[in-house]
Enzyme design. Structure first.
Site, mmCIF file in Angstrom:
data_model
loop_
_atom_site.group_PDB
_atom_site.id
_atom_site.type_symbol
_atom_site.label_atom_id
_atom_site.label_comp_id
_atom_site.label_asym_id
_atom_site.label_seq_id
_atom_site.Cartn_x
_atom_site.Cartn_y
_atom_site.Cartn_z
ATOM 1 N N TRP A 12 63.841 44.358 38.864
ATOM 2 C CA TRP A 12 64.461 45.613 38.859
ATOM 3 C C TRP A 12 63.730 46.913 37.925
ATOM 4 C CZ3 TRP A 12 64.214 46.650 33.494
ATOM 5 C CH2 TRP A 12 64.300 45.394 32.850
ATOM 6 N N GLU A 52 52.979 38.066 39.794
ATOM 7 C CA GLU A 52 52.546 39.388 38.801
ATOM 8 C C GLU A 52 53.500 39.172 37.524
ATOM 9 O OE1 GLU A 52 50.246 41.438 39.201
ATOM 10 O OE2 GLU A 52 49.667 40.826 41.254
ATOM 11 N N CYS A 86 55.635 46.248 33.212
ATOM 12 C CA CYS A 86 54.728 45.146 32.779
ATOM 13 C C CYS A 86 53.744 45.499 31.897
ATOM 14 C CB CYS A 86 54.624 44.496 34.275
ATOM 15 S SG CYS A 86 53.807 45.730 35.438
HETATM 16 P P1 NAD Z 1 62.976 37.435 36.701
HETATM 17 O O1 NAD Z 1 61.838 36.565 36.450
HETATM 18 O O2 NAD Z 1 64.147 36.960 35.700
HETATM 19 O O3 NAD Z 1 63.510 37.941 37.874
HETATM 20 C C1 NAD Z 1 62.598 38.778 38.670
HETATM 21 C C2 NAD Z 1 63.109 38.306 40.172
HETATM 22 O O4 NAD Z 1 62.965 36.887 40.404
HETATM 23 C C3 NAD Z 1 64.523 38.838 40.557
HETATM 24 O O5 NAD Z 1 64.512 39.094 41.763
HETATM 25 C C4 NAD Z 1 65.298 37.647 40.312
HETATM 26 O O6 NAD Z 1 66.297 37.465 41.239
HETATM 27 C C5 NAD Z 1 64.145 36.439 40.847
HETATM 28 N N1 NAD Z 1 64.243 35.061 40.364
HETATM 29 C C6 NAD Z 1 65.111 34.736 38.999
HETATM 30 N N2 NAD Z 1 65.022 33.246 38.838
HETATM 31 C C7 NAD Z 1 64.588 32.842 40.185
HETATM 32 C C8 NAD Z 1 64.063 31.607 40.544
HETATM 33 N N3 NAD Z 1 64.483 30.430 39.850
HETATM 34 N N4 NAD Z 1 63.747 31.380 41.880
HETATM 35 C C9 NAD Z 1 63.301 32.421 42.512
HETATM 36 N N5 NAD Z 1 63.523 33.806 42.134
HETATM 37 C C10 NAD Z 1 64.110 34.045 40.923
HETATM 38 O O7 NAD Z 1 62.333 38.959 35.679
HETATM 39 P P2 NAD Z 1 63.005 39.912 34.833
HETATM 40 O O8 NAD Z 1 63.318 39.490 33.636
HETATM 41 O O9 NAD Z 1 64.210 40.368 35.873
HETATM 42 O O10 NAD Z 1 61.931 41.133 35.219
HETATM 43 C C11 NAD Z 1 61.121 41.435 34.097
HETATM 44 C C12 NAD Z 1 59.897 40.709 33.934
HETATM 45 O O11 NAD Z 1 59.058 40.863 34.995
HETATM 46 C C13 NAD Z 1 59.377 40.740 32.725
HETATM 47 O O12 NAD Z 1 58.487 39.804 32.208
HETATM 48 C C14 NAD Z 1 58.001 41.969 33.174
HETATM 49 O O13 NAD Z 1 56.819 41.885 32.525
HETATM 50 C C15 NAD Z 1 57.817 41.286 34.463
HETATM 51 N N6 NAD Z 1 56.954 42.124 35.428
HETATM 52 C C16 NAD Z 1 55.763 42.109 35.722
HETATM 53 C C17 NAD Z 1 55.154 43.113 36.836
HETATM 54 C C18 NAD Z 1 53.896 42.847 37.052
HETATM 55 O O14 NAD Z 1 53.233 43.549 38.152
HETATM 56 N N7 NAD Z 1 53.125 42.093 36.565
HETATM 57 C C19 NAD Z 1 55.970 44.149 37.147
HETATM 58 C C20 NAD Z 1 57.306 44.399 36.851
HETATM 59 C C21 NAD Z 1 57.891 43.456 36.018
#
Ligand code: NAD
Length: 545
Positions: free
Chosen positions: A185, A282, A316
């Site tokens: 998000w 990522e 991130c």
């Molecule tokens: P999250 O892992 O909870 O969710 C990310 C996505 O994964 C969402 O679409 C969610 O619905 C989906 N998801 C959740 N559980 C899942 C599962 N069991 N199987 C498949 N999909 C699933 O992450 P978040 O907390 O919403 O996002 C923030 C994190 O993302 C932070 O740790 C941040 O550092 C990281 N991030 C990394 C980058 C990068 O490029 N490295 C960019 C943006 C965010």
């Protein structure tokens, strides 16, 4: 604000009114915006969802309801893949030049429609307008890069055959098929879209599952893809909790591109391994900045504000740990704190806020818990340190902490919010070792006037990207540069050559003339082995000559 939306916004307010200037106490600082129902309907119509259930989402700006999002089932995921596969079979036959032309049109569209895109991003995420601008900018840069370099990466190339002149070998880049993209998000428009552009360019279709909190921005991206000329069925969108839709997606995809937390990334990696499909991950970070003793202090302080508080730290690659040389520590901290206190705070669609709101109550809870824990254990707050419900329900001030120790949660855990810990160092080698501490390795920054030395030190920093005299933009906005994490910050890279080749299989095609790989002209196996041995020796001699 674009004409597509109506509402009233509050002017940005300084963190410290004494530093940033007076504001009108009569003015209600809480903004209020309405999203036209026709816009919501046009966007949500793109979700493949037959469950009949919807989930209401709210704007973090004012907590008001924004839209009802139809929810997809595992059967809907199945149908999305069926449609995507059919579309991909036709798309794979479209020439690279035609695909590139469509990407160029997307480039123009996102620049032309940036106001509308930024409005939607802000309404869904609560971020400041200047941080919302980074998203169409990143998509335009990505579209342009892959449109311009497609032939470089994807054209069939000749490699040396085993028998010069008689063995011709070509290496093709074949599309994987249908790519599953699961996105977060925090940058809801570009994170949903940017990884898909090289996938499409390479001849794949996409099934996208954006985060449930920010579906509308992702859907606007899908709409713009179609307006640019990509076939509608080539980009399928499903909606629902990742825990429910993740497995059905991974079970059907030919490749998975995931952006999100490290914890979820490990689940995805396990499931992808089970099916022997590739994945790129990522993930999170606890990114360090090193301010060396010869740094330009003003420049470092300006960069530190962007590094720590862009998108309210929900980025991130944003910085959460700052290591500053003893010789410049006091001057740097004074300038960094002053710049932070002068920041204009507010949740508004206008350009005047330097930092917007957090996205959710969960985010606010994590940030508050990290700061409260640090303060309770003895950390000092140099700036910020408070939630600001007067600005928006999930607002938290940009916060600088000093005296953070390993027993505090925010020492090694990602806060993913506007909180940075600042540490003094006496010895550069020790600072590099501390920067490399922990399991993450996403992005690092080094401030120094000696840029060659900065680049040399970068090689010792265990991060996938390192920026010298810049927060993160020098690498992130250079789309030719691969971007991603070392260690628990990820696997694989987006951007650059790696960012498109991940969506292809290499296929080698060998054509043999005259000779065959076995005895000829009545030769025995032993004679054949001797002839081959002699040939190898001759070829090696010729090669060395
Ligand atoms: P999250 O892992 O909870 O969710 C990310 C996505 O994964 C969402 O679409 C969610 O619905 C989906 N998801 C959740 N559980 C899942 C599962 N069991 N199987 C498949 N999909 C699933 O992450 P978040 O907390 O919403 O996002 C923030 C994190 O993302 C932070 O740790 C941040 O550092 C990281 N991030 C990394 C980058 C990068 O490029 N490295 C960019 C943006 C965010």
């Amino acid at each position: 604000m674009s004409e597509a939306f109506s509402g009233s916004g509050a002017a940005g307010r300084p963190l410290d009114p004494a530093v940033g200037g007076p504001h009108d106490p009569e003015h209600d600082p809480r903004a209020s915006y309405v999203l036209e129902p026709e816009i919501v309907a046009r966007l949500t119509d793109r979700i493949l969802a037959t469950t009949g259930t919807t989930v209401q989402v709210h704007s973090p700006i004012d907590g008001a309801p924004l839209a009802n999002i139809p929810q997809s089932s595992a059967d809907d995921v199945d149908e999305a893949f069926r449609r995507a596969r059919r579309a991909q079979a036709a798309w794979a036959k479209v020439s690279l030049d035609e695909r590139a032309r469509i990407l160029h049109r997307l480039h123009d569209l996102v620049l032309d429609r940036q106001a509308e895109i930024m409005d939607l991003i802000q309404l869904e995420s609560g971020k400041a307008r200047k941080h919302a601008f980074d998203e169409p900018l990143h998509i335009a840069l990505t579209a342009r890069y892959y449109a311009r370099t497609a032939h470089q990466h994807l054209d069939t190339r000749r490699v040396a055959g085993v028998v010069p002149g008689l063995t011709r070998v070509e290496v093709n880049r074949v599309a994987k098929g249908v790519v599953g993209i699961i996105s977060p998000w925090n940058y809801p428009f570009t994170m949903a879209l940017c990884d898909g552009l090289p996938a499409l360019m390479a001849g794949n279709a996409v099934v996208a599952k954006p985060d449930a909190q920010t579906m509308l921005s992702a859907l606007l991206g899908a709409q713009l893809l179609e307006e640019a000329g990509f076939p509608r069925d080539l980009w399928q969108v499903v909606a629902g909790p990742g825990r429910q839709l993740g497995t059905p997606i991974i079970d059907r995809a030919d490749y998975i591109c995931f952006t999100g937390s490290t914890a979820t990334g490990k689940i995805i990696a396990r499931q992808a391994a089970e099916r022997l499909i590739g994945c790129s991950l990522e993930l999170g970070g606890k990114n360090p900045i090193l301010v060396l003793r010869d740094a330009d202090i003003e420049r470092a302080a300006e960069g530190a504000v962007r590094a720590s508080f862009s998108n309210a730290g929900q980025l991130c690659v944003s910085t959460e740990r700052m290591f500053v040389a003893d010789q410049v520590y006091d001057r740097f901290v004074e300038r960094f704190v002053a710049r932070t206190k002068a920041m204009s705070l507010g949740a508004t669609l206008d350009w005047d806020a330097d930092m917007g709101a957090l996205i959710s109550a969960d985010q606010l809870e994590t940030v508050t818990a990290h700061v409260d824990d640090a303060v309770a254990k003895g950390a000092r707050v140099l700036a910020g340190g408070r939630a600001r419900p007067d600005l928006s329900p999930y607002y938290y001030e940009p916060t600088i902490l000093e005296g953070v120790t390993p027993d505090m949660t925010c020492f090694g855990n990602e806060t993913f919010g506007p909180v940075v810990s600042i540490y003094r160092f006496h010895d550069e080698a020790d600072a590099i070792a501390r920067a490399n501490d922990g399991d993450y390795g996403l992005n690092g920054s080094i401030y120094t006037r000696d840029t060659a030395r900065g680049r040399a030190i970068a090689r010792q920093v265990k991060c996938g990207t390192v920026n010298v005299n810049e927060a993160f933009g020098a690498t992130f906005a250079s789309i030719a540069a691969p971007m991603g994490g070392m260690r628990e910050s990820g696997m694989g890279r987006r951007q650059g050559r790696e960012g498109i080749l991940r969506y292809t299989e290499t296929q080698s095609v060998g054509t043999q003339k005259l000779l065959r790989f076995g005895p000829m002209f009545g030769m025995s196996d032993e004679a054949y082995a001797k002839v081959m041995t002699a040939s190898l020796r001759i070829m090696d001699k010729l090669g060395r000559a």
